[in-house]
Each structure stands twice: as C-alpha cells, then as structure tokens.
Scaffold this motif. Structure first.
Motif, PDB file in Angstrom:
ATOM      1  N   GLU A   1       0.823  -1.207   0.000  1.00  0.00           N
ATOM      2  CA  GLU A   1       0.000   0.000   0.000  1.00  0.00           C
ATOM      3  C   GLU A   1       0.856   1.255   0.000  1.00  0.00           C
ATOM      4  O   GLU A   1       2.032   1.228   0.347  1.00  0.00           O
ATOM      5  CB  GLU A   1      -0.944  -0.024   1.197  1.00  0.00           C
ATOM      6  CG  GLU A   1      -1.977  -1.124   1.056  1.00  0.00           C
ATOM      7  CD  GLU A   1      -3.075  -1.043   2.084  1.00  0.00           C
ATOM      8  OE1 GLU A   1      -2.995  -0.187   2.976  1.00  0.00           O
ATOM      9  OE2 GLU A   1      -4.002  -1.856   1.976  1.00  0.00           O
TER      10      GLU A   1
ATOM     11  N   ILE B   1      -5.732   6.187 -10.058  1.00  0.00           N
ATOM     12  CA  ILE B   1      -7.177   5.952  -9.851  1.00  0.00           C
ATOM     13  C   ILE B   1      -7.536   6.236  -8.391  1.00  0.00           C
ATOM     14  O   ILE B   1      -8.531   6.903  -8.085  1.00  0.00           O
ATOM     15  CB  ILE B   1      -7.552   4.494 -10.232  1.00  0.00           C
ATOM     16  CG1 ILE B   1      -7.313   4.256 -11.728  1.00  0.00           C
ATOM     17  CG2 ILE B   1      -9.003   4.202  -9.878  1.00  0.00           C
ATOM     18  CD1 ILE B   1      -7.401   2.786 -12.139  1.00  0.00           C
ATOM     19  N   TYR B   2      -6.686   5.746  -7.492  1.00  0.00           N
ATOM     20  CA  TYR B   2      -6.911   5.916  -6.052  1.00  0.00           C
ATOM     21  C   TYR B   2      -6.939   7.399  -5.669  1.00  0.00           C
ATOM     22  O   TYR B   2      -7.865   7.874  -4.991  1.00  0.00           O
ATOM     23  CB  TYR B   2      -5.802   5.164  -5.314  1.00  0.00           C
ATOM     24  CG  TYR B   2      -5.711   5.429  -3.820  1.00  0.00           C
ATOM     25  CD1 TYR B   2      -6.810   5.270  -3.005  1.00  0.00           C
ATOM     26  CD2 TYR B   2      -4.502   5.805  -3.243  1.00  0.00           C
ATOM     27  CE1 TYR B   2      -6.715   5.492  -1.639  1.00  0.00           C
ATOM     28  CE2 TYR B   2      -4.399   6.030  -1.880  1.00  0.00           C
ATOM     29  CZ  TYR B   2      -5.506   5.873  -1.092  1.00  0.00           C
ATOM     30  OH  TYR B   2      -5.405   6.094   0.255  1.00  0.00           O
TER      31      TYR B   2
ATOM     32  N   ARG C   1     -10.018   9.308  -6.957  1.00  0.00           N
ATOM     33  CA  ARG C   1     -11.218   9.072  -6.143  1.00  0.00           C
ATOM     34  C   ARG C   1     -11.200   9.871  -4.844  1.00  0.00           C
ATOM     35  O   ARG C   1     -12.235  10.261  -4.332  1.00  0.00           O
ATOM     36  CB  ARG C   1     -11.341   7.583  -5.810  1.00  0.00           C
ATOM     37  CG  ARG C   1     -11.742   6.763  -7.000  1.00  0.00           C
ATOM     38  CD  ARG C   1     -12.089   5.372  -6.572  1.00  0.00           C
ATOM     39  NE  ARG C   1     -12.431   4.550  -7.720  1.00  0.00           N
ATOM     40  CZ  ARG C   1     -12.855   3.309  -7.618  1.00  0.00           C
ATOM     41  NH1 ARG C   1     -13.005   2.753  -6.464  1.00  0.00           N
ATOM     42  NH2 ARG C   1     -13.155   2.621  -8.688  1.00  0.00           N
TER      43      ARG C   1
ATOM     44  N   ASP D   1      -9.079   0.289 -14.870  1.00  0.00           N
ATOM     45  CA  ASP D   1     -10.284   0.265 -14.050  1.00  0.00           C
ATOM     46  C   ASP D   1      -9.956  -0.453 -12.744  1.00  0.00           C
ATOM     47  O   ASP D   1      -9.323  -1.518 -12.772  1.00  0.00           O
ATOM     48  CB  ASP D   1     -11.386  -0.488 -14.815  1.00  0.00           C
ATOM     49  CG  ASP D   1     -12.628  -0.701 -13.985  1.00  0.00           C
ATOM     50  OD1 ASP D   1     -13.473   0.194 -13.989  1.00  0.00           O
ATOM     51  OD2 ASP D   1     -12.739  -1.749 -13.310  1.00  0.00           O
ATOM     52  N   TRP D   2     -10.389   0.123 -11.632  1.00  0.00           N
ATOM     53  CA  TRP D   2      -9.961  -0.415 -10.338  1.00  0.00           C
ATOM     54  C   TRP D   2     -10.419  -1.861 -10.122  1.00  0.00           C
ATOM     55  O   TRP D   2      -9.640  -2.717  -9.704  1.00  0.00           O
ATOM     56  CB  TRP D   2     -10.430   0.480  -9.190  1.00  0.00           C
ATOM     57  CG  TRP D   2      -9.871  -0.033  -7.906  1.00  0.00           C
ATOM     58  CD1 TRP D   2     -10.469  -0.847  -6.995  1.00  0.00           C
ATOM     59  CD2 TRP D   2      -8.529   0.147  -7.435  1.00  0.00           C
ATOM     60  NE1 TRP D   2      -9.607  -1.164  -5.990  1.00  0.00           N
ATOM     61  CE2 TRP D   2      -8.408  -0.566  -6.235  1.00  0.00           C
ATOM     62  CE3 TRP D   2      -7.437   0.853  -7.924  1.00  0.00           C
ATOM     63  CZ2 TRP D   2      -7.233  -0.597  -5.506  1.00  0.00           C
ATOM     64  CZ3 TRP D   2      -6.269   0.824  -7.196  1.00  0.00           C
ATOM     65  CH2 TRP D   2      -6.173   0.114  -6.018  1.00  0.00           C
TER      66      TRP D   2
ATOM     67  N   THR E   1     -16.678  -1.139  -4.312  1.00  0.00           N
ATOM     68  CA  THR E   1     -15.274  -0.929  -4.604  1.00  0.00           C
ATOM     69  C   THR E   1     -14.414  -1.283  -3.392  1.00  0.00           C
ATOM     70  O   THR E   1     -14.842  -1.120  -2.260  1.00  0.00           O
ATOM     71  CB  THR E   1     -15.012   0.518  -5.025  1.00  0.00           C
ATOM     72  OG1 THR E   1     -13.609   0.677  -5.168  1.00  0.00           O
ATOM     73  CG2 THR E   1     -15.517   1.522  -4.000  1.00  0.00           C
TER      74      THR E   1
ATOM     75  N   CYS F   1     -11.232  -0.129  -3.427  1.00  0.00           N
ATOM     76  CA  CYS F   1     -10.134   0.826  -3.573  1.00  0.00           C
ATOM     77  C   CYS F   1      -9.764   1.325  -2.178  1.00  0.00           C
ATOM     78  O   CYS F   1     -10.628   1.764  -1.428  1.00  0.00           O
ATOM     79  CB  CYS F   1     -10.605   1.979  -4.446  1.00  0.00           C
ATOM     80  SG  CYS F   1      -9.321   3.091  -4.936  1.00  0.00           S
ATOM     81  N   PRO F   2      -8.502   1.212  -1.780  1.00  0.00           N
ATOM     82  CA  PRO F   2      -8.137   1.563  -0.398  1.00  0.00           C
ATOM     83  C   PRO F   2      -8.353   3.043  -0.070  1.00  0.00           C
ATOM     84  O   PRO F   2      -8.319   3.857  -0.951  1.00  0.00           O
ATOM     85  CB  PRO F   2      -6.655   1.227  -0.341  1.00  0.00           C
ATOM     86  CG  PRO F   2      -6.178   1.253  -1.735  1.00  0.00           C
ATOM     87  CD  PRO F   2      -7.329   0.869  -2.587  1.00  0.00           C
TER      88      PRO F   2
END
Lengths: 205, 270
Positions: A122, A158-159, A162, B103-104, B267, B269-270
C-alpha cells in the motif's frame, strides 16, 4: 576499523563498499577505487563528507516530501511559484527530472511510493494525508498526477482521483505517447493507442 | 528446437542454453537494478518462467508496454539452464489487455487471477489448460459483464487444473453420491480437499458449511466449458458461500492468507 576491513585490507573494503552502488560491478568499483587512491586527501575527504552530509542533513520537506536541508524545501517557500497547481510524483528523483525542463512553475507533492496491487503493498498513508490536508486549505485548484505509466502508477492515479475529486479540485493526468526522436513503426500498440487517445488539435499560427 | 528441451524444464541441464519462443502471459514484474526488470510469465511451452529484460524501464526501451502485467505476448527468452535467470530477447504484444489496467475492479480481479497462477503453479511446468484458462479469464474480465462471477469460475477451474480438484459429487468419507435437491447440510473440508456429508462430518475440523445448491453449482460449472459456464447464475448467498470456501481452500493450498476480491460487492479501492 571493522573486522572485515582488517581481514580484507582498506583497498578491498573500499571496492566492496563501492559495489553496493547501482550499476557498479567489481571492475568499475576497482577503477573508482584506484581513482580515489590517486586523489589528494582533501578531495577524497570531500567525497566522504558529502556522503555523510546527505545522510545527516537531508530530510523530507514538511509540506511536499521533497528532499531538503530545511524543514520546508525551496520550492514550497518560493513566492514566484504558481500556488494553484500541484504535481504529484512517486519519488523525488522524478521531481528533479521535471524541474530540469524549466517548463513547470507550480508546486509538487512526493508520494514516496505507489500502490502495488500485484504484490498487495500500500501507499504511504502519511504522504496522502499531507496531500489532502494541502488541498483542503482551498488554494490549490488543479492536481496533476505524474505517476509512472505502469500498473502501479495507474492504480495510484485511480486511487488519488477518487480521493481528490470530491474536494472539488481538478485532477489531470500527464499525457502518454510517443517519445521524441523515435520512429513510429517501432512503437508498441499500447503506446500508439495512448498517443492517439491523447492527440491534440494543432492551433493555427 | 531439440526435442529433449521441449516440455518440462527439469530436463534443461545446467550447462544447456536454449532459445525459447512461445506465447506467454505476463504475470508480473519487479524493478531490477537501475533500469532493468525481472518479469514472470506463464508461457504456453514452459509454464511459469522468469527472465530479465535489460533496460526495460528506459524511455526508449524496445520492450515498450509489452512487459506490463496481463499482456498476452510472443516471447523470445534466452534460457541459461539450471536455476539461472533467462534473458528476455523480445516480447511482442498479441493482446495488451490495457483496459484491465485502467479500471480499479479490473485491476483487482485480474491481479487476483495472475497472483493465484503465480502462487499455485510450480516453475517451469507447462500446463496448456491453465494457459488457456488465464487467457480466457483476462479476456472475459476485459469485456465481460459479471466480472466477479468470471473470477469465481476461474478459481474453481484453476484449482482443478493445478491438481487440487475438490470432490463435489460425493462424500469424501462414505463415498456416497449427493442427491440433487437434498436438504441435509454439506460441509467442505479444505484439508481433505472436498465435501463431506453431515453424517461423516463429526470429528473432521475445520469445516465450512455450504448449501447443496452451491455444491451443485461448483460441480456443474467445472464440467462445462469455461466460457459457457457463465450462463449459470449463482444467487448472492451462493456467491458468499463460494467466496468463503475458496478463501479457506486457497489459503490451505498456498499457505498464505487469501482475500477473495470476487466476494466484494462494492469498490475495494483503499
């Protein structure tokens, strides 16, 4: 003097230490060691001191994570910089590559790593929290994501998108495509597709 | 190519070097040195192989995007024999699967597929069925509607092709076949590698309770063609049961904690 040095001798020890540097094999290390041997004591000490200095004096900027000797780096404190734009990079080495172009006059944010979906690692939560805290102050209107065009860089992009978009800040991604100076026929399919997707209208002069 | 060198890599002696030309799927890669990359492939002719791509991270590298994960490519690898790492001479993209990297959900599910293949398959052991399965799985993820079902069906088939085929149709202990529509509970034992009936379940631990519908779904989907098995639609409860079952089974096979992304509904996603 360490036991290794005593066993091998100072010259062999220097070669072993130099071999720890990237792209330095035994032969290169030996060449460098002979060169250092021919240097004056002052010059050799200066190299040694420079290495000690970067380990002792350099730290991460409190605002952007760039490498700095002060608590805040010279880019963050420069009043001539465009304070509305932040360019996000994976490592400080990328920041220096972009700075060399002299084209970008905004601010930076160094992530100190990326998400890695394949290995499951991460991103540094601290670096992301710092970025969000900067954006929440409201001065920044655009975040340019300049992570590598790899799966890790893309996942990170992407992260971040968002996380940032709900704050009302414009998020843009650096363009991908053909590097300057190559023949198009040698470009791979993905690079060609990316360059077609990112094409631009030629403005009339 | 020398017939002796075809097939299992264990035949490749330490002093033998060979040029391997094969179709391959990129499972992943790590940075090596200043600008190199150590890439793992699942190849048609040799199974899981690794190779070093010199200068792959440089801007004008001839490899371009061909070594990105999930890429289906034509690979030319110079094998050095024994445990030595091969050198990647060429990799030409057949299908880039670029959409999977944008795409995640696709990144997560495709990563899960390639990670499972990396963990379950041994090095240098060709398996055409796994190669075809991974190829189809990634293609279906890129275009498919029900990506989580695609991943669950992939896992169900992968364990079978890897030699860990669970017994779905009869009890492992009493060997009695399960009847369609039976109401008695069924249990899955990861350690035993199959299902047991409620009468035989005593004394076997740990056990995961599953419904007869889930057991029948897993059995039927394994007997069908992978693409056609997408016609079977499991209920949300069955999906949950399959997810818990595979989490435990894969963890017991690989010895690592397995998190099934195909279970998540939103999702991750973290």
């Amino acid at each position: 003097m360490s036991s290794t040095t005593r066993k091998k001798g100072a010259f062999a020890h220097l070669i072993t230490q130099l071999m720890k540097l990237p792209s330095i094999g035994r032969k290169s290390a030996q060449r460098l060691a002979f060169y250092i041997l021919k240097m004056s004591s002052e010059e050799a000490s200066a190299i040694g001191q420079a290495i000690i200095d970067i380990k002792e004096k350099l730290s991460f900027c409190e605002i952007c994570n760039n490498l700095t000797e002060e608590p805040v780096c010279t880019i963050c404190t420069d009043p001539k910089r465009e304070g509305t734009k932040v360019l996000v990079v994976e490592e400080a080495s990328t920041l220096y590559s972009i700075e060399r172009t002299g084209e970008y006059r905004g601010l930076y944010h160094v992530l100190l790593g990326t998400l890695a979906p394949l290995s499951g690692s991460e991103i540094s939560g601290e670096a992301v929290k710092k970025l969000i805290a900067r954006l929440e102050k409201g001065k920044i209107s655009e975040v340019i994501i300049a992570t590598n065009p790899t799966i890790d860089g893309e996942s990170t992009s992407i992260y971040l998108t968002r996380l940032i978009q709900p704050l009302g800040v414009t998020v843009s991604r650096i363009a991908f495509g053909i590097p300057v100076g190559i023949d198009l026929e040698y470009a791979d399919e993905v690079t060609l597709i990316k360059s077609l997707q990112g094409r631009r209208v030629i403005e009339q002069t | 190519m020398n017939a002796r060198l075809e097939g299992r890599g264990s035949l490749l002696r330490d002093d033998v070097m060979a040029l391997l030309t094969t179709e391959a799927i990129v499972l992943g890669g790590i940075r090596l040195g200043e600008a190199d990359k150590l890439v793992t492939f699942f190849s048609l002719k040799r199974g899981k192989v690794k190779g070093v791509a010199a200068g792959a991270r440089r801007m004008k590298s001839r490899f371009g995007a061909s070594l990105e994960p999930f890429t289906h490519c034509h690979l030319i690898l110079f094998e050095k024999g024994g445990d030595k790492l091969g050198r990647i001479n060429q990799a030409d993209i057949i299908r880039s699967n670029q959409s999977l990297r944008e795409d995640w959900t696709c990144i997560e599910l495709a990563s899960q597929m390639v990670n499972l293949v990396t963990q379950i398959t041994p090095d240098i052991e060709p398996n055409m069925e796994i190669f075809k399965l991974l190829l189809q799985g990634l293609e279906l993820l890129a275009v498919g509607e029900d990506r989580r079902l695609t991943t669950l069906l992939f896992i169900n088939r992968l364990v079978a092709y890897s030699g860990y085929q669970p017994h779905w149709d009869h009890c492992l202990k009493c060997r009695q076949a399960f009847k369609a529509g039976a109401s008695a509970a069924v249990y899955f034992s990861s350690i035993s590698g199959g299902t047991v009936c409620s009468n035989c379940a005593k004394g076997i631990r740990p056990l995961i309770p599953i419904s007869h519908a889930t057991r029948a779904f897993l059995s039927a989907s394994q007997k069908m063609d992978y693409v056609r098995s997408h016609r079977l639609k499991p209920s949300p409860v069955m999906t949950q049961e399959m997810g818990a079952l595979f989490n435990d089974y894969i963890s017991s096979i690989t010895g690592r904690r397995f998190q099934n992304f195909a279970l998540e509904t939103g999702t991750t996603c973290p």
